[in-house]
Design an enzyme around this catalytic site. Structure first.
Site, PDB file in Angstrom:
ATOM      1  N   GLU A 115       7.753 -12.442  -9.082  1.00 18.35           N
ATOM      2  CA  GLU A 115       7.505 -10.997  -9.137  1.00 18.35           C
ATOM      3  C   GLU A 115       8.814 -10.317  -9.560  1.00 18.35           C
ATOM      4  O   GLU A 115       9.847 -10.506  -8.900  1.00 18.35           O
ATOM      5  CB  GLU A 115       7.092 -10.554  -7.731  1.00 18.35           C
ATOM      6  CG  GLU A 115       6.506  -9.190  -7.649  1.00 18.35           C
ATOM      7  CD  GLU A 115       5.951  -8.899  -6.261  1.00 18.35           C
ATOM      8  OE1 GLU A 115       6.459  -9.432  -5.263  1.00 18.35           O
ATOM      9  OE2 GLU A 115       4.982  -8.119  -6.189  1.00 18.35           O
TER      10      GLU A 115
ATOM     11  N   GLY B 206       4.479  -6.652   2.263  1.00 19.06           N
ATOM     12  CA  GLY B 206       5.812  -7.120   1.894  1.00 19.06           C
ATOM     13  C   GLY B 206       5.717  -8.441   1.154  1.00 19.06           C
ATOM     14  O   GLY B 206       4.677  -8.757   0.563  1.00 19.06           O
ATOM     15  N   SER B 207       6.769  -9.214   1.243  1.00 20.12           N
ATOM     16  CA  SER B 207       6.824 -10.440   0.436  1.00 20.12           C
ATOM     17  C   SER B 207       5.911 -11.522   1.012  1.00 20.12           C
ATOM     18  O   SER B 207       5.623 -11.538   2.217  1.00 20.12           O
ATOM     19  CB  SER B 207       8.254 -10.959   0.379  1.00 20.12           C
ATOM     20  OG  SER B 207       8.603 -11.514   1.633  1.00 20.12           O
TER      21      SER B 207
ATOM     22  N   LEU C  25       0.582  -8.921   0.201  1.00 15.61           N
ATOM     23  CA  LEU C  25       1.810  -9.648  -0.144  1.00 15.61           C
ATOM     24  C   LEU C  25       2.147  -9.529  -1.630  1.00 15.61           C
ATOM     25  O   LEU C  25       1.660  -8.632  -2.302  1.00 15.61           O
ATOM     26  CB  LEU C  25       1.650 -11.109   0.305  1.00 15.61           C
ATOM     27  CG  LEU C  25       1.217 -11.270   1.780  1.00 15.61           C
ATOM     28  CD1 LEU C  25       0.983 -12.718   2.135  1.00 15.61           C
ATOM     29  CD2 LEU C  25       2.219 -10.628   2.730  1.00 15.61           C
TER      30      LEU C  25
ATOM     31  N   CYS D  97       3.816  -3.823  -5.926  1.00 20.50           N
ATOM     32  CA  CYS D  97       3.221  -5.174  -5.865  1.00 20.50           C
ATOM     33  C   CYS D  97       2.194  -5.370  -6.976  1.00 20.50           C
ATOM     34  O   CYS D  97       1.809  -6.497  -7.257  1.00 20.50           O
ATOM     35  CB  CYS D  97       2.533  -5.384  -4.524  1.00 20.50           C
ATOM     36  SG  CYS D  97       3.648  -5.177  -3.160  1.00 20.50           S
TER      37      CYS D  97
ATOM     38  N   LYS E 144       6.862  -0.364  12.376  1.00 14.19           N
ATOM     39  CA  LYS E 144       8.259  -0.695  12.039  1.00 14.19           C
ATOM     40  C   LYS E 144       8.425  -0.411  10.552  1.00 14.19           C
ATOM     41  O   LYS E 144       8.002  -1.199   9.712  1.00 14.19           O
ATOM     42  CB  LYS E 144       8.599  -2.157  12.323  1.00 14.19           C
ATOM     43  CG  LYS E 144      10.099  -2.396  12.135  1.00 14.19           C
ATOM     44  CD  LYS E 144      10.460  -3.799  11.736  1.00 14.19           C
ATOM     45  CE  LYS E 144      10.426  -4.056  10.254  1.00 14.19           C
ATOM     46  NZ  LYS E 144      11.330  -3.280   9.403  1.00 14.19           N
ATOM     47  N   PRO E 145       9.022   0.742  10.211  1.00 13.75           N
ATOM     48  CA  PRO E 145       9.221   1.024   8.782  1.00 13.75           C
ATOM     49  C   PRO E 145      10.368   0.186   8.246  1.00 13.75           C
ATOM     50  O   PRO E 145      11.179  -0.333   9.014  1.00 13.75           O
ATOM     51  CB  PRO E 145       9.581   2.511   8.770  1.00 13.75           C
ATOM     52  CG  PRO E 145      10.190   2.778  10.112  1.00 13.75           C
ATOM     53  CD  PRO E 145       9.580   1.798  11.084  1.00 13.75           C
TER      54      PRO E 145
ATOM     55  N   TRP F 172       9.528  -0.493   1.785  1.00 15.10           N
ATOM     56  CA  TRP F 172      10.299   0.662   1.307  1.00 15.10           C
ATOM     57  C   TRP F 172       9.761   1.235  -0.005  1.00 15.10           C
ATOM     58  O   TRP F 172      10.143   2.313  -0.398  1.00 15.10           O
ATOM     59  CB  TRP F 172      11.774   0.272   1.111  1.00 15.10           C
ATOM     60  CG  TRP F 172      11.957  -0.980   0.300  1.00 15.10           C
ATOM     61  CD1 TRP F 172      12.153  -2.243   0.783  1.00 15.10           C
ATOM     62  CD2 TRP F 172      11.914  -1.117  -1.132  1.00 15.10           C
ATOM     63  NE1 TRP F 172      12.238  -3.143  -0.248  1.00 15.10           N
ATOM     64  CE2 TRP F 172      12.093  -2.482  -1.440  1.00 15.10           C
ATOM     65  CE3 TRP F 172      11.747  -0.206  -2.191  1.00 15.10           C
ATOM     66  CZ2 TRP F 172      12.096  -2.969  -2.752  1.00 15.10           C
ATOM     67  CZ3 TRP F 172      11.748  -0.686  -3.484  1.00 15.10           C
ATOM     68  CH2 TRP F 172      11.925  -2.051  -3.767  1.00 15.10           C
ATOM     69  N   ASN F 173       8.901   0.488  -0.710  1.00 15.13           N
ATOM     70  CA  ASN F 173       8.540   0.976  -2.055  1.00 15.13           C
ATOM     71  C   ASN F 173       7.568   2.168  -2.019  1.00 15.13           C
ATOM     72  O   ASN F 173       7.565   2.994  -2.913  1.00 15.13           O
ATOM     73  CB  ASN F 173       8.030  -0.164  -2.946  1.00 15.13           C
ATOM     74  CG  ASN F 173       6.781  -0.826  -2.428  1.00 15.13           C
ATOM     75  OD1 ASN F 173       6.407  -0.653  -1.261  1.00 15.13           O
ATOM     76  ND2 ASN F 173       6.111  -1.591  -3.269  1.00 15.13           N
TER      77      ASN F 173
END
Ligand code: SIN
Length: 483
Positions: A386, A235-236, A258, A291, A181-182, A157-158
Site C-alpha cells: 500500500e 489501520g494496518s 485494514l 485505504c 483510542k484515537p 489518523w487519516n
C-alpha cells in the site's frame, strides 16, 4: 489556535466517565502540525489505568444506555450531528492543523463523518427482530437484537473524524457504550467530538476518549479486558492481525478495516477524460493516504499513451502546500515515517527500471509532490504494498483475463475500480474482482449509505449502511413453549 472560535473544542485531557481527566502520572505528549512540524498542543498521555477506568465507566453506563428507547438514543445522536455541523468551521481547522489535509477536504470529511451519525440515528429505529414459523406446533419462535456491550474503537489518523463516527455512531445507536483510542497523531479531533457528544447529552460513561502515545499498552488492555465485548479497528493489516489474536483470549467480536492495494483498471472503451478524473480523485484524496486509494493503475495497451499524457497534465495542476491555504489541493504527508516509505518504494522501482515523472521534484519537510511511475513491473515493491502517498504507478495490460489476474493477485481485497462501457464486461469484471467494494466508472465510492469493508486480509465486517449497525448487536433467539 486562534483560528478556532469555539475554544471549548480544544481539549487536552482524556474524557472518562463524563469528566476531563489528566493522566494519573501527569504525562503528556505533543500533537504536531504535519505541515510545519510545530507543536499544536500537549495532550494527556494515558495508559492502562485510565483505560481500565474508562472501560469500567462504559460498562456501568451500558446498563443505563441500553435501556433507553431507540427513539431516545436517536434524538441524542441527532443533537450530536447538529452540533458537529454547527461547529464545522472550527472542527475543519482543528482537523487540518493536526492532520494536514486541505481545509476543503477537512470540511468534506466532517460532513461525511456527520452523515454516519445521521444515518444511524435513523437506522436504529429499524433494528427489527423476526417471528419465525416454528418447527413444532406447541412453540413460537422469535428473535430480538440486543446491543453487544462495551465497544473499544481504535481509530486512525487519516480520517480523524469520520473513522470515529463510522464506528461510534452505530455502536451508540445500537445501545452500546464506547471507549475510543484515537491515533496519537490526531487526538484533538477526537476530543472535540467528545466535547460535542457531552453537549448533545450522552449520559456519563457512554462516550470515553483515551489519548495515548502508548498504543501497545492501551491496546492490550482494550483487547484483554473481559468487560470489552467488541473491538472495532481501522489501520494496518499487521496491527489488525495482532489485535485479532489478542481478542481471541476473551472471544471478542471484531470489526477490522485494514490495508488495501486497490487496482484501478481502464479498459480501451473507457471515456479517458472521465477515467483520468476518477483516477486522480481515487489516488489523490488526502494526498494518497486512504485505504481505498488507487494503488495500481492498469491501462489497456491501445489507450495507454493517451491516458498517460492526460494524467500528467492533471497532476501538474495539483498545488501542494499548507492545508490552511485555500489554494492547496494536496497537503503534507503525516510524518517523516510516511515520507521514508514513499522514498523507499520509488527507489526500489527506479532501481528496477521504472521511469519517474517529473524527475526534478523537491520534497520539503512532509510535503511530497505528486509523481508518476511508468515502466513498472509486478515484482516491484510498489505493486505489492500500500503506497499511502502521492505516487501513481501506471501499468499496461492486454486482455481482460490478464488484468483480472493481476488485480486479484494480492492478499488484500478492500476497494477496486474500473472504467469501461461494455455492459457485458462490466458485469463480468465486477463479479470477478475479489474485493469488498467496486467502483464502476467512478473513483468516489465512500458514503454512509453503502457497506464499506474488505475481504481477504483487508478485514472483517462492514461499516455504514444497513449492515453497519448489525456489527454492534447480537441476535437472541427465544423459543416460547405453551403456558
Ligand atoms: C480509509 O481510508 O480507511 C477510509 C476511507 C473512506 O472512508 O473513504
Amino acid at each position: 489556535m486562534k483560528q478556532v472560535e469555539n475554544q471549548n473544542l480544544i481539549q487536552q485531557n482524556a474524557f472518562v466517565n463524563g469528566e476531563w481527566i489528566t493522566a494519573k502520572n501527569g504525562a503528556t505528549f505533543d500533537v504536531i502540525n504535519p505541515f510545519d512540524t510545530t507543536i499544536i498542543k500537549a495532550v494527556a498521555d494515558c495508559g492502562k489505568t485510565e483505560t481500565k477506568e474508562a472501560i469500567q465507566a462504559a460498562h456501568d453506563a451500558f446498563e443505563v444506555w441500553k435501556k433507553r428507547t431507540a427513539n431516545d438514543r436517536s434524538s441524542v445522536l441527532h443533537k450530536w450531528y447538529a452540533l458537529i455541523l454547527k461547529n464545522i468551521d472550527d472542527l475543519a481547522v482543528l482537523l487540518t492543523l493536526e492532520q494536514g489535509k486541505p481545509l476543503a477536504e477537512a470540511r468534506s470529511e466532517i460532513i461525511y463523518g456527520a452523515s454516519f451519525i445521521q444515518w444511524f440515528a435513523e437506522e436504529v429505529r429499524r433494528t427489527f427482530g423476526d417471528i419465525i414459523p416454528p418447527h413444532r406446533s406447541d412453540v413460537r419462535i422469535m428473535t430480538i437484537k440486543q446491543p453487544i456491550g462495551v465497544v473499544a474503537a481504535i481509530t486512525p489518523w487519516n480520517f480523524p473524524v469520520a473513522m470515529i463516527t463510522r464506528k461510534v455512531a452505530p455502536a451508540l445507536a445500537a445501545g452500546c457504550t464506547v471507549v475510543i483510542k484515537p491515533s496519537e497523531e490526531t487526538p484533538l479531533s477526537a476530543l472535540a467530538l467528545a466535547t460535542l457528544a457531552e453537549e448533545a447529552g450522552f449520559p456519563k460513561g457512554v462516550f470515553n476518549v483515551i489519548p495515548t502515545l502508548n498504543a501497545k499498552e492501551v491496546g492490550e488492555e482494550m483487547t484483554s479486558n473481559p468487560l470489552v465485548r467488541k473491538l472495532s479497528f481501522t489501520g494496518s493489516t499487521a496491527v489488525g492481525k495482532l489485535l485479532m489474536r489478542q481478542c481471541a483470549a476473551t472471544v471478542k467480536k471484531v470489526s477490522l478495516e485494514l490495508g488495501g492495494n486497490a487496482p484501478f483498471i481502464v479498459f480501451d472503451d473507457a471515456d479517458i477524460d472521465a477515467a483520468v478524473k476518477g483516477a486522480i480523485a481515487a489516488k489523490y484524496r488526502n494526498a494518497g493516504q486512504t485505504c481505498i486509494s488507487a494503488n495500481r493503475i492498469y491501462v489497456q495497451y491501445s489507450i495507454h499513451e493517451g491516458f498517460l499524457e492526460k494524467y500528467k497534465k492533471a497532476i501538474d495542476q495539483l498545488v501542494i502546500g499548507n492545508g490552511l491555504d485555500p489554494a492547496t489541493i494536496i497537503g503534507p504527508l503525516i510524518n517523516q515515517k510516511a515520507i521514508k516509505k514513499v522514498n523507499r518504494l520509488i527507489k526500489n522501482a527506479e532501481e528496477n527500471g521504472a521511469i519517474l515523472h517529473p524527475t526534478n521534484y523537491i520534497v520539503e519537510q512532509n510535503l511530497y509532490p505528486p509523481v508518476i511511475l511508468t515502466n513498472v513491473e509486478l515484482t516491484m515493491q510498489i505493486h505489492n504494498e500500500e503506497i499511502f502517498g502521492p505516487v501513481t504507478a501506471i501499468y499496461k495490460f492486454s486482455t481482460e483475463e490478464e488484468v483480472i489476474q493481476m488485480a486479484n493477485n494480492t492478499p488484500y481485497g478492500l476497494a477496486s475500480y474500473f472504467y469501461g462501457r461494455d455492459y457485458a464486461r462490466i458485469w463480468r469484471v465486477a463479479e470477478a474482482l475479489e474485493y469488498g467494494m467496486v467502483g464502476i466508472n467512478t473513483g468516489a465510492i465512500s458514503t454512509a449509505v453503502a457497506p464499506f469493508g474488505g475481504v481477504k486480509e483487508s478485514g472483517i465486517g462492514r461499516e455504514g449502511s444497513t449492515y453497519g449497525i448489525e456489527e454492534y448487536m447480537e441476535v437472541k433467539y427465544m423459543c416460547w413453549g405453551e403456558v
